[in-house]
Design a protein around this motif. Sequence first.
Motif, PDB file in Angstrom:
ATOM      1  N   SER A 150       0.829  -1.208   0.000  1.00 60.34           N
ATOM      2  CA  SER A 150       0.000   0.000   0.000  1.00 60.34           C
ATOM      3  C   SER A 150       0.862   1.256   0.000  1.00 60.34           C
ATOM      4  CB  SER A 150      -0.942   0.002   1.211  1.00 60.34           C
ATOM      5  OG  SER A 150      -1.917  -1.014   1.086  1.00 60.34           O
ATOM      6  N   ARG A 151       1.982   1.211   0.696  1.00 55.38           N
ATOM      7  CA  ARG A 151       2.893   2.360   0.659  1.00 55.38           C
ATOM      8  C   ARG A 151       3.502   2.518  -0.736  1.00 55.38           C
ATOM      9  NH1 ARG A 151       7.283   2.657   5.090  1.00 55.38           N
ATOM     10  NH2 ARG A 151       7.449   4.721   4.138  1.00 55.38           N
ATOM     11  N   ASN A 154       0.834   3.944  -2.918  1.00 50.38           N
ATOM     12  CA  ASN A 154       0.676   5.363  -2.603  1.00 50.38           C
ATOM     13  C   ASN A 154       1.712   6.190  -3.363  1.00 50.38           C
ATOM     14  OD1 ASN A 154       0.145   7.078   0.617  1.00 50.38           O
ATOM     15  ND2 ASN A 154       0.100   7.866  -1.464  1.00 50.38           N
ATOM     16  N   ASN A 158       0.931   8.946  -6.237  1.00 46.96           N
ATOM     17  CA  ASN A 158       1.417  10.318  -6.064  1.00 46.96           C
ATOM     18  C   ASN A 158       2.121  10.831  -7.311  1.00 46.96           C
ATOM     19  OD1 ASN A 158       2.477   9.931  -2.576  1.00 46.96           O
ATOM     20  ND2 ASN A 158       0.491  10.476  -3.407  1.00 46.96           N
ATOM     21  N   ALA A 170      -6.734   0.069  -0.086  1.00 48.61           N
ATOM     22  CA  ALA A 170      -5.489   0.001   0.677  1.00 48.61           C
ATOM     23  C   ALA A 170      -5.760  -0.790   1.951  1.00 48.61           C
ATOM     24  CB  ALA A 170      -4.988   1.403   1.008  1.00 48.61           C
ATOM     25  N   MET A 173      -2.766  -0.308   5.739  1.00 47.12           N
ATOM     26  CA  MET A 173      -1.815   0.752   5.360  1.00 47.12           C
ATOM     27  C   MET A 173      -0.998   1.183   6.578  1.00 47.12           C
ATOM     28  SD  MET A 173      -0.776   2.880   2.972  1.00 47.12           S
ATOM     29  CE  MET A 173      -0.103   4.515   2.706  1.00 47.12           C
ATOM     30  N   TYR A 177      -1.307   8.441   4.755  1.00 46.64           N
ATOM     31  CA  TYR A 177      -1.107   8.592   3.312  1.00 46.64           C
ATOM     32  C   TYR A 177      -0.137   9.720   3.026  1.00 46.64           C
ATOM     33  CZ  TYR A 177      -5.055   5.460   2.827  1.00 46.64           C
ATOM     34  OH  TYR A 177      -5.873   4.360   2.911  1.00 46.64           O
ATOM     35  N   PRO A 180      -1.843  13.067   0.161  1.00 48.29           N
ATOM     36  CA  PRO A 180      -3.185  12.608  -0.198  1.00 48.29           C
ATOM     37  C   PRO A 180      -3.910  13.528  -1.179  1.00 48.29           C
ATOM     38  CG  PRO A 180      -3.143  13.471   2.043  1.00 48.29           C
ATOM     39  CD  PRO A 180      -1.715  13.356   1.593  1.00 48.29           C
ATOM     40  N   LEU A 183      -4.289  12.195  -4.710  1.00 46.49           N
ATOM     41  CA  LEU A 183      -5.118  11.017  -4.974  1.00 46.49           C
ATOM     42  C   LEU A 183      -6.468  11.460  -5.530  1.00 46.49           C
ATOM     43  CD1 LEU A 183      -4.331   9.022  -1.690  1.00 46.49           C
ATOM     44  CD2 LEU A 183      -3.190   8.858  -3.927  1.00 46.49           C
ATOM     45  N   ASP A 189      -9.994   2.515   2.729  1.00 45.40           N
ATOM     46  CA  ASP A 189      -8.966   2.233   3.730  1.00 45.40           C
ATOM     47  C   ASP A 189      -9.505   1.114   4.616  1.00 45.40           C
ATOM     48  OD1 ASP A 189      -6.379   3.435   5.146  1.00 45.40           O
ATOM     49  OD2 ASP A 189      -7.822   2.938   6.718  1.00 45.40           O
ATOM     50  N   ARG A 206      -5.711   8.720   8.702  1.00 42.38           N
ATOM     51  CA  ARG A 206      -6.024   8.257   7.345  1.00 42.38           C
ATOM     52  C   ARG A 206      -7.482   8.544   7.000  1.00 42.38           C
ATOM     53  NH1 ARG A 206      -3.525   3.734   9.254  1.00 42.38           N
ATOM     54  NH2 ARG A 206      -5.454   2.528   9.091  1.00 42.38           N
TER      55      ARG A 206
END
Length: 248
Positions: A150-151, A154, A158, A170, A173, A177, A180, A183, A189, A206
């Motif tokens: 998930s990281r 992310n 990005n 995600a 996580m 984030y 964010p 996104l 989440d 989050r």
Amino acid sequence: MRSIAACLLLLCCTAVMAAPATPDYAREKRWAEEITPQLMVGDAVYLTQKNGHRFLALYTTADNAPAAVIVVHGLGVNPNWGLIGTLRSQLADNGYTTLSVQMPVLAADAKGDQYPPLFPDAAERLDVAYHFLHGKGYRKIAIVSHSMGSRMTNYFLNHDPNDTMAAWVAIGMPGAYSDPQTLKMPVLDLYGEHDLPVVLDNAKKREAEIQKIRGSAQIQAAGADHFFNNRDKELVGYVKAFLDMKLK
């Protein structure tokens, strides 16, 4: 002489520290050799990065699928491991073509804080995966990721100038984030009631971050741990319900 030697030592140390992290390709190869002979669901395909490295992905088609899903595993494992294997196969059973991707890994004893230098490599793999599915005719593509995956996802989102993804789930996580505001797709989440402290301690943050993204939601799965052990049905149910709302 001592000052010259000290300068040379400093330069050498700086060069080592500045050297980019390199994925453990030998470990990836071992994972592939272990997985592919025993593969019961889907097909093994190899996708190629700009540097020529070919990485494993498990491609599972669903008849008349309205969308495809890229599945992203966590720290140091493989595209058929644990809950990832469950998601890639059962989401296909539920109507979504899946592509589970081997992400860059380090040695087995590497810690999570050693992985961020690999994020650009991970982002490239996800971009290659997207174009593979797009080339197969899929115009709606989502990502489902777990933990360190998930990281990595992310980071990819990005830096994705084309806003290519239709939705993101995600799972577990770690932390919050990053950036964010970049996104654009709806985010689910999803985490367990008994998840890791780094996941639980940042849940409120989050939630606040994704509230600003239209169509997003947060779910705490009652009784679940970080790996959704013995919770396959609930895990797939949460993910499928969100994808159904956003992709159909």
